[in-house]
Write an enzyme that holds these catalytic residues in place. Structure first.
Site, PDB file in Angstrom:
ATOM      1  N   HIS A 256       0.845  -1.188   0.000  1.00 43.84           N
ATOM      2  CA  HIS A 256       0.000   0.000   0.000  1.00 43.84           C
ATOM      3  C   HIS A 256       0.878   1.235   0.000  1.00 43.84           C
ATOM      4  O   HIS A 256       1.955   1.239   0.585  1.00 43.84           O
ATOM      5  CB  HIS A 256      -0.917   0.019   1.235  1.00 43.84           C
ATOM      6  CG  HIS A 256      -2.065   0.942   1.064  1.00 43.84           C
ATOM      7  ND1 HIS A 256      -1.992   2.277   1.361  1.00 43.84           N
ATOM      8  CD2 HIS A 256      -3.301   0.716   0.572  1.00 43.84           C
ATOM      9  CE1 HIS A 256      -3.148   2.832   1.074  1.00 43.84           C
ATOM     10  NE2 HIS A 256      -3.955   1.918   0.581  1.00 43.84           N
ATOM     11  N   ASP A 307      -8.049  -5.459  -0.008  1.00 44.57           N
ATOM     12  CA  ASP A 307      -8.509  -6.317  -1.109  1.00 44.57           C
ATOM     13  C   ASP A 307      -8.207  -7.795  -0.880  1.00 44.57           C
ATOM     14  O   ASP A 307      -8.958  -8.653  -1.322  1.00 44.57           O
ATOM     15  CB  ASP A 307      -7.870  -5.879  -2.440  1.00 44.57           C
ATOM     16  CG  ASP A 307      -8.593  -4.680  -3.031  1.00 44.57           C
ATOM     17  OD1 ASP A 307      -9.671  -4.335  -2.523  1.00 44.57           O
ATOM     18  OD2 ASP A 307      -8.067  -4.092  -3.980  1.00 44.57           O
TER      19      ASP A 307
HETATM   20  N1  COA Z   1       3.952  -7.866  -4.113  1.00 41.68           N
HETATM   21  C1  COA Z   1       5.301  -7.956  -4.134  1.00 41.68           C
HETATM   22  N2  COA Z   1       6.111  -6.917  -3.924  1.00 41.68           N
HETATM   23  C2  COA Z   1       5.535  -5.737  -3.664  1.00 41.68           C
HETATM   24  C3  COA Z   1       4.148  -5.576  -3.609  1.00 41.68           C
HETATM   25  C4  COA Z   1       3.358  -6.705  -3.845  1.00 41.68           C
HETATM   26  N3  COA Z   1       2.039  -6.610  -3.832  1.00 41.68           N
HETATM   27  N4  COA Z   1       3.848  -4.292  -3.316  1.00 41.68           N
HETATM   28  C5  COA Z   1       5.015  -3.661  -3.197  1.00 41.68           C
HETATM   29  N5  COA Z   1       6.043  -4.531  -3.403  1.00 41.68           N
HETATM   30  C6  COA Z   1       7.456  -4.230  -3.363  1.00 41.68           C
HETATM   31  C7  COA Z   1       7.902  -3.637  -4.690  1.00 41.68           C
HETATM   32  O1  COA Z   1       8.282  -4.624  -5.610  1.00 41.68           O
HETATM   33  C8  COA Z   1       9.021  -2.755  -4.250  1.00 41.68           C
HETATM   34  O2  COA Z   1      10.130  -3.584  -3.974  1.00 41.68           O
HETATM   35  P1  COA Z   1      11.637  -3.107  -4.306  1.00 41.68           P
HETATM   36  O3  COA Z   1      11.833  -1.868  -3.464  1.00 41.68           O
HETATM   37  O4  COA Z   1      12.469  -4.252  -3.917  1.00 41.68           O
HETATM   38  O5  COA Z   1      11.633  -2.785  -5.770  1.00 41.68           O
HETATM   39  C9  COA Z   1       8.551  -2.195  -2.906  1.00 41.68           C
HETATM   40  O6  COA Z   1       7.674  -3.208  -2.394  1.00 41.68           O
HETATM   41  C10 COA Z   1       7.832  -0.873  -3.017  1.00 41.68           C
HETATM   42  O7  COA Z   1       6.718  -1.057  -3.917  1.00 41.68           O
HETATM   43  P2  COA Z   1       6.079   0.056  -4.813  1.00 41.68           P
HETATM   44  O8  COA Z   1       5.239  -0.600  -5.842  1.00 41.68           O
HETATM   45  O9  COA Z   1       7.121   1.014  -5.289  1.00 41.68           O
HETATM   46  O10 COA Z   1       5.185   0.809  -3.754  1.00 41.68           O
HETATM   47  P3  COA Z   1       4.017   1.769  -4.081  1.00 41.68           P
HETATM   48  O11 COA Z   1       3.742   2.560  -2.866  1.00 41.68           O
HETATM   49  O12 COA Z   1       4.256   2.524  -5.332  1.00 41.68           O
HETATM   50  O13 COA Z   1       2.852   0.704  -4.429  1.00 41.68           O
HETATM   51  C11 COA Z   1       0.946  -0.544  -4.627  1.00 41.68           C
HETATM   52  C12 COA Z   1       1.703   0.504  -3.786  1.00 41.68           C
HETATM   53  C13 COA Z   1      -0.425  -0.731  -3.992  1.00 41.68           C
HETATM   54  C14 COA Z   1       0.787  -0.043  -6.066  1.00 41.68           C
HETATM   55  C15 COA Z   1       1.744  -1.870  -4.631  1.00 41.68           C
HETATM   56  O14 COA Z   1       1.948  -2.303  -3.314  1.00 41.68           O
HETATM   57  C16 COA Z   1       1.045  -2.939  -5.449  1.00 41.68           C
HETATM   58  O15 COA Z   1       1.187  -2.973  -6.680  1.00 41.68           O
HETATM   59  N6  COA Z   1       0.263  -3.861  -4.800  1.00 41.68           N
HETATM   60  C17 COA Z   1      -0.476  -4.878  -5.515  1.00 41.68           C
HETATM   61  C18 COA Z   1      -1.788  -4.333  -6.064  1.00 41.68           C
HETATM   62  C19 COA Z   1      -2.828  -4.129  -4.983  1.00 41.68           C
HETATM   63  O16 COA Z   1      -3.022  -4.958  -4.106  1.00 41.68           O
HETATM   64  N7  COA Z   1      -3.498  -2.965  -5.070  1.00 41.68           N
HETATM   65  C20 COA Z   1      -4.565  -2.613  -4.126  1.00 41.68           C
HETATM   66  C21 COA Z   1      -4.072  -1.496  -3.252  1.00 41.68           C
HETATM   67  S1  COA Z   1      -5.222  -1.151  -1.961  1.00 41.68           S
END
Ligand code: COA
Length: 365
Positions: A256, A307
């Site tokens: 998140h 979710d």
């Molecule tokens: N599964 C695996 N790794 C994850 C992850 C996940 N669901 N969410 C974050 N990470 C990891 C990233 O790969 C990244 O790792 P790194 O630093 O080694 O490259 C790190 O955690 C930071 O992630 P990032 O995507 O940059 O964080 P963000 O704040 O931009 O992303 C989300 C937030 C929600 C977009 C992201 O967590 C995600 O894509 N989650 C899955 C989709 C989801 O469940 N969405 C509903 C949100 S309520």
């Protein structure tokens, strides 16, 4: 000066990560796991308030009196029906249209009776359960369901499942309350950008419905559930997520932007899920999901988000996965209503700048 950048411009983090772009009096979230709606913890509202009370609070900024609650609830009932042309429009859509696409399309064309912004927004919100249900059924050649009496959650639950079971509707209501509002998330921000152009409420909600579909926001909530339903043991559940982490694959339902330690909504729904899974004699889903959560936390300190648990919860409530994102959107439409009103009441066009990194100095001749 950098080409294409205004003097004095501030360059912020990609994705607006940790950037505060405006004030809001509607909700707040923090990294400690607090989600507050207009001063109340959202989990307190999920436990102790009705959907209608919470929706009123979100939209109007305070708890309703008895009379206000009655009027508000009656408004939602009396505006829940659809115009006769909606059925004709749905019948023209391809049979494989997703319900969230259908919802967005119907909302964009919806004839509306109300005139003030708050009433128009509530009218749109009131119709979302009926659009989702009728759309789902008509695309599958099924007759639409008749109206029943009851609370918003009871009527919505019935439209999704055909069941009038009050206990299931109560479980459903608690989750709906937690989906209602989440400050400047992607769909709400999209709505606010659209509202800031002074586009009308219907156009702004349509924009928000487009944004909520994305898999990083509301559109991938059933993905992990479908794997889980095929799993035979807790070990299999653990190795599934270990494999994904080892391959650096995203696991839907985890992570998140704000909640880096815990998502309070996920933890509350997990608590509810324990009782629900027992009731439905599906304890293994609870066991698998908590083992997956622990593994991901231990290995990468990424918390489960709402979710993840909500998808399992809705499955146990007998709700078809085609409805998961539309349910999220229907509840969130009350949050969107509040944000539309807040944006236009103190408006400034949201129009950021960018840093140009393309070629320069090219000539046609
Ligand atoms: N599964 C695996 N790794 C994850 C992850 C996940 N669901 N969410 C974050 N990470 C990891 C990233 O790969 C990244 O790792 P790194 O630093 O080694 O490259 C790190 O955690 C930071 O992630 P990032 O995507 O940059 O964080 P963000 O704040 O931009 O992303 C989300 C937030 C929600 C977009 C992201 O967590 C995600 O894509 N989650 C899955 C989709 C989801 O469940 N969405 C509903 C949100 S309520």
């Amino acid at each position: 000066m950098v080409i294409g950048m205004e003097e004095g411009a501030i360059e912020v983090a990609k994705g607006l990560d940790k950037v505060i772009i405006d004030k809001t009096g509607i909700a707040s979230t923090d990294n400690e796991g607090n989600l507050v709606y207009r001063g109340y913890q959202a989990v307190d509202l999920a436990e102790n308030a009705s959907f209608e009370q919470t929706a009123y609070l979100i939209v109007y900024g305070r708890m309703p009196s008895k009379g206000e609650l009655k009027d508000f609830s009656s408004f939602l009932v009396s505006h829940s029906g659809l115009d006769g042309n909606t059925e004709k429009i749905i019948s023209m859509l391809p049979k494989n249209t997703s319900i969230i696409d259908l919802l967005r399309s119907i909302v964009s064309l919806m004839p509306l009776k109300e005139t003030s912004n708050d009433r128009i927004l509530l009218e749109i919100a009131a119709k979302m359960p009926r659009i989702s249900s009728d759309g789902y059924r008509l695309l599958r050649g099924m007759p639409v369901l008749k109206d029943i009496d009851g609370s918003y959650a009871e009527r919505f639950y019935y439209l999704l499942t055909g069941s009038t079971d009050k206990l299931s509707a109560k479980y459903f209501e608690r989750m709906l309350i937690l989906y209602m509002e989440h400050e400047f998330n992607a769909s709400t921000f999209t709505l606010r950008v659209t509202a800031s152009t002074l586009a009308d409420p219907r156009a702004s909600v349509t924009a928000a419905l487009a944004a909520i579909k994305g898999p990083l926001h509301g559109g991938a909530n059933a993905e992990i559930l479908n794997y889980m339903l095929k799993m035979k043991s807790k070990d299999e559940a653990v190795s599934f997520v270990e494999g994904k982490l080892a391959r650096h694959e995203k696991i839907m339902g985890f992570g998140h932007r704000i909640y880096k330690k815990l998502d309070p909504r996920a933890q509350y729904v997990k608590g509810q899920l324990r009782g629900l899974a027992k009731l439905r004699k599906m304890d293994k889903l609870y066991e698998f999901s908590t083992a997956m959560e622990k593994t991901i936390w231990d290995k990468k300190q990424i918390p489960a988000n709402l979710d993840f648990y909500a998808a399992i919860y809705m499955h146990l409530l007998g709700i078809d996965e085609a409805f998961y994102t539309p349910i999220f959107a229907s509840s969130r439409s009350f949050g969107w209503a509040a944000h539309y009103i807040e944006q236009v009441s103190d408006n400034k066009l949201i129009r950021p700048d960018s840093r140009y990194v393309g070629p320069t100095g090219l000539r046609v001749k």
